[in-house]
Design an enzyme around this catalytic site. Sequence first.
Site, mmCIF file in Angstrom:
data_model
loop_
_atom_site.group_PDB
_atom_site.id
_atom_site.type_symbol
_atom_site.label_atom_id
_atom_site.label_comp_id
_atom_site.label_asym_id
_atom_site.label_seq_id
_atom_site.Cartn_x
_atom_site.Cartn_y
_atom_site.Cartn_z
ATOM 1 N N VAL A 1 -11.130 3.199 -3.623
ATOM 2 C CA VAL A 1 -10.842 2.530 -4.662
ATOM 3 C C VAL A 1 -11.841 1.630 -5.152
ATOM 4 C CG1 VAL A 1 -9.302 1.579 -6.340
ATOM 5 C CG2 VAL A 1 -8.494 3.367 -4.568
ATOM 6 N N HIS B 1 -10.304 -5.151 -2.950
ATOM 7 C CA HIS B 1 -8.769 -5.312 -2.692
ATOM 8 C C HIS B 1 -8.943 -5.641 -1.070
ATOM 9 C CE1 HIS B 1 -10.024 -1.056 -2.459
ATOM 10 N NE2 HIS B 1 -9.234 -0.968 -1.218
ATOM 11 N N ASP C 1 0.859 -1.085 0.029
ATOM 12 C CA ASP C 1 -0.014 -0.042 -0.157
ATOM 13 C C ASP C 1 0.850 1.219 0.045
ATOM 14 O OD1 ASP C 1 -3.265 0.300 0.988
ATOM 15 O OD2 ASP C 1 -1.750 2.144 1.201
ATOM 16 N N ILE C 2 0.439 2.315 -0.799
ATOM 17 C CA ILE C 2 1.265 3.563 -0.867
ATOM 18 C C ILE C 2 1.322 4.282 0.288
ATOM 19 C CG2 ILE C 2 -0.473 4.983 -1.797
ATOM 20 C CD1 ILE C 2 1.350 5.786 -3.936
ATOM 21 N N HIS D 1 -7.071 -5.715 2.110
ATOM 22 C CA HIS D 1 -5.934 -5.113 2.911
ATOM 23 C C HIS D 1 -5.335 -6.054 3.708
ATOM 24 C CE1 HIS D 1 -6.948 -0.676 2.469
ATOM 25 N NE2 HIS D 1 -8.105 -1.127 2.306
ATOM 26 N N ASN E 1 -12.918 -3.244 2.622
ATOM 27 C CA ASN E 1 -13.981 -2.266 2.565
ATOM 28 C C ASN E 1 -14.999 -2.150 1.623
ATOM 29 O OD1 ASN E 1 -12.336 -1.384 5.154
ATOM 30 N ND2 ASN E 1 -11.111 -0.148 3.908
HETATM 31 P P1 5GP Z 1 -9.778 1.667 0.332
HETATM 32 O O1 5GP Z 1 -9.725 2.613 1.188
HETATM 33 O O2 5GP Z 1 -10.229 1.682 -1.138
HETATM 34 O O3 5GP Z 1 -10.244 0.599 1.240
HETATM 35 O O4 5GP Z 1 -8.276 1.325 0.129
HETATM 36 C C1 5GP Z 1 -7.634 1.903 -0.871
HETATM 37 C C2 5GP Z 1 -6.046 1.762 -0.589
HETATM 38 O O5 5GP Z 1 -5.374 2.026 -1.784
HETATM 39 C C3 5GP Z 1 -5.571 2.678 0.439
HETATM 40 O O6 5GP Z 1 -4.976 2.064 1.564
HETATM 41 C C4 5GP Z 1 -4.740 3.455 -0.321
HETATM 42 O O7 5GP Z 1 -3.463 3.872 0.332
HETATM 43 C C5 5GP Z 1 -4.178 2.614 -1.575
HETATM 44 N N1 5GP Z 1 -3.748 3.257 -2.817
HETATM 45 C C6 5GP Z 1 -4.414 4.205 -3.378
HETATM 46 N N2 5GP Z 1 -3.737 4.556 -4.507
HETATM 47 C C7 5GP Z 1 -2.538 3.631 -4.568
HETATM 48 C C8 5GP Z 1 -1.547 3.888 -5.516
HETATM 49 O O8 5GP Z 1 -1.463 4.270 -6.457
HETATM 50 N N3 5GP Z 1 -0.680 2.984 -5.144
HETATM 51 C C9 5GP Z 1 -0.691 1.894 -4.105
HETATM 52 N N4 5GP Z 1 0.189 1.270 -4.001
HETATM 53 N N5 5GP Z 1 -1.713 2.049 -3.178
HETATM 54 C C10 5GP Z 1 -2.658 2.748 -3.531
#
Ligand code: 5GP
Length: 123
Positions: A96, A100, A30-31, A102, A87
């Site tokens: 996103v 996915h 994760d970024i 986590h 989520n």
């Molecule tokens: P959500 O909030 O949808 O459950 O999780 C999305 C996750 O994607 C977040 O933890 C966010 O940090 C990660 N994320 C968003 N954009 C990028 C990206 O461009 N690269 C990577 N490696 N992670 C990303």
Amino acid sequence: MAETIFTKIINREIPADIIFEDDDVLAFNDISPQAPTHFLVIPKKPIATINDIQPQDAELIGKMYLAAATLAKQKGFSESGYRAVMNCNPDGGQTVYHIHLHVLAGKPMGWPPYQDRMKQELP
Ligand code: 5GP
């Protein structure tokens, strides 16, 4: 569904720290890590939310968890433990819209998450 940043990662259009790949799933760090270890396992097939998972996707979802467990063993935190969570939609914290998993590890996780947030918001 609209293309997300994760499709660009699958297609190598933007860089990511990829730690596992097979024909069906991809895993990358994760970024914005929320734990000492925080990576995401995604299906290569774009599925927007948990609500969009179809019966024919059941094996694919299982493969996501198998990849998470394999990586947890390889990285040495399968026995100490970890959180594996998806989520869904705004109240679930989804940002996103390509499902996915986590995988968070390296410290004890709080539970339930709603109480964690309440504690953080207290002065
Ligand atoms: P959500 O909030 O949808 O459950 O999780 C999305 C996750 O994607 C977040 O933890 C966010 O940090 C990660 N994320 C968003 N954009 C990028 C990206 O461009 N690269 C990577 N490696 N992670 C990303």
